[in-house]
Scaffold this motif. Structure first.
Motif, PDB file in Angstrom:
ATOM      1  N   LEU A 231      81.407 -33.573  96.764  1.00 37.62           N
ATOM      2  CA  LEU A 231      81.981 -32.261  96.446  1.00 37.62           C
ATOM      3  C   LEU A 231      82.028 -31.360  97.674  1.00 37.62           C
ATOM      4  N   SER A 232      80.995 -31.439  98.504  1.00 37.33           N
ATOM      5  CA  SER A 232      80.967 -30.638  99.731  1.00 37.33           C
ATOM      6  C   SER A 232      82.108 -31.008 100.658  1.00 37.33           C
ATOM      7  N   CYS A 235      85.579 -29.960  98.998  1.00 39.80           N
ATOM      8  CA  CYS A 235      85.760 -28.502  99.040  1.00 39.80           C
ATOM      9  C   CYS A 235      85.748 -27.968 100.473  1.00 39.80           C
ATOM     10  N   ARG A 236      85.698 -28.867 101.444  1.00 39.86           N
ATOM     11  CA  ARG A 236      85.693 -28.492 102.867  1.00 39.86           C
ATOM     12  C   ARG A 236      84.514 -27.595 103.242  1.00 39.86           C
ATOM     13  N   LEU A 237      83.411 -27.798 102.552  1.00 37.61           N
ATOM     14  CA  LEU A 237      82.202 -27.062 102.892  1.00 37.61           C
ATOM     15  C   LEU A 237      81.405 -27.777 103.973  1.00 37.61           C
TER      16      LEU A 237
END
Length: 262
Positions: A231-232, A235-237
């Motif tokens: 997910l990181s 989401c480009r986190l």
């Protein structure tokens, strides 16, 4: 993680053998990918691999979400069968390294029953302990004398990845491929999940039911960690770049002791 499927993996391996290219292949699951985030030498070994194949469906789904629509599962046991099949036509020479003497003998027998024209030029079952430098040199010479093109390594993870990285420069075989439990599955000494479970992404439940004591802690950590990491990234986190120092050799001490998994 290599965005590939079984046909493209086989094609790339056969092309590399024909060109005399050398490398090693890591067949990677979610647990191993999560481990790479904390174990720097282990991560560098994967970053230097010829291929890192998506061994589980969650990794395939992550690749497809990232835009690699043709990516599919390259499961160690399936890759082994596919390469033995195609290798019959090109005279590819195989060496089987790992498992117990009984298991590796059964594996050779069953592979030759399935692929009668396959060329298995040697087998070796190493002792269940750290090898001395002299032993590794002797084993390396034996494998080289066999003239093998592909060295199948069934030592379980992370031992097989550490061994391949350490021995790569000493072996003349084009490709070293770590397939872990594939030796046990194809030898018929360990039960494999049914195909529909493998494709469902729930194979971990089957394996947990078979070996709850050994695997519950692994899955309790690996699955939530993988979901958060994925997910990181989506989401480009967070970005996961190959470390620049991974291009060089990673020192892997011969006596490094690691907990073994399958």
């Amino acid at each position: 993680m290599s965005a590939i499927n079984i046909p493209t993996a086989v094609e790339r391996i056969l092309t590399a053998i024909d060109a005399g290219q050398k490398g090693y292949i890591c067949v990677r699951d979610v647990h191993g990918m999560v481990r790479c985030q904390k174990d720097t030498p282990f991560r560098h070994i994967h970053n230097r691999a010829f291929l890192v194949t998506p061994d589980g469906m969650p990794l395939v789904w992550a690749l497809r979400l990232s835009g690699h629509k043709d990516a599919d599962r390259v499961y160690g046991p399936d890759l082994m069968l596919a390469l033995f099949d195609h290798g019959q036509r090109q005279g590819i020479k195989h060496f089987l390294y790992g498992a117990s003497p009984r298991t590796v003998a059964l594996l050779k027998q069953k592979l030759l029953e399935k692929f009668p024209h396959a060329r298995i030029v040697g087998t070796y079952s190493p002792p269940f302990r750290d090898l001395t430098d002299d032993e590794e040199q002797t084993i390396g010479a034996m494998i080289n004398e066999s003239g093998a093109d592909v060295l199948w390594v069934g030592l379980s993870t992370p031992k097989q990845e550490l061994w391949m990285a350490r021995m790569r420069q000493h072996l003349s075989a084009s490709m070293l491929i770590g397939v872990g439990a594939a030796f046990d599955f194809h030898a018929g000494v360990k039960r494999q999940a049914p195909r529909f479970i493998q494709r469902s992404g729930c194979e971990w439940i089957f394996r947990l039911a078979c070996e709850p004591r050994r695997l519950w802690r692994r899955y309790a950590v690996a699955i939530p960690s993988f979901i958060l990491l994925t997910l990181s990234q989506l989401c480009r986190l967070k970005e996961f770049r190959i470390d620049p120092e991974a291009a060089g050799d990673v020192p892997v001490p011969a006596g490094r002791r690691e907990p073994l998994d399958r």
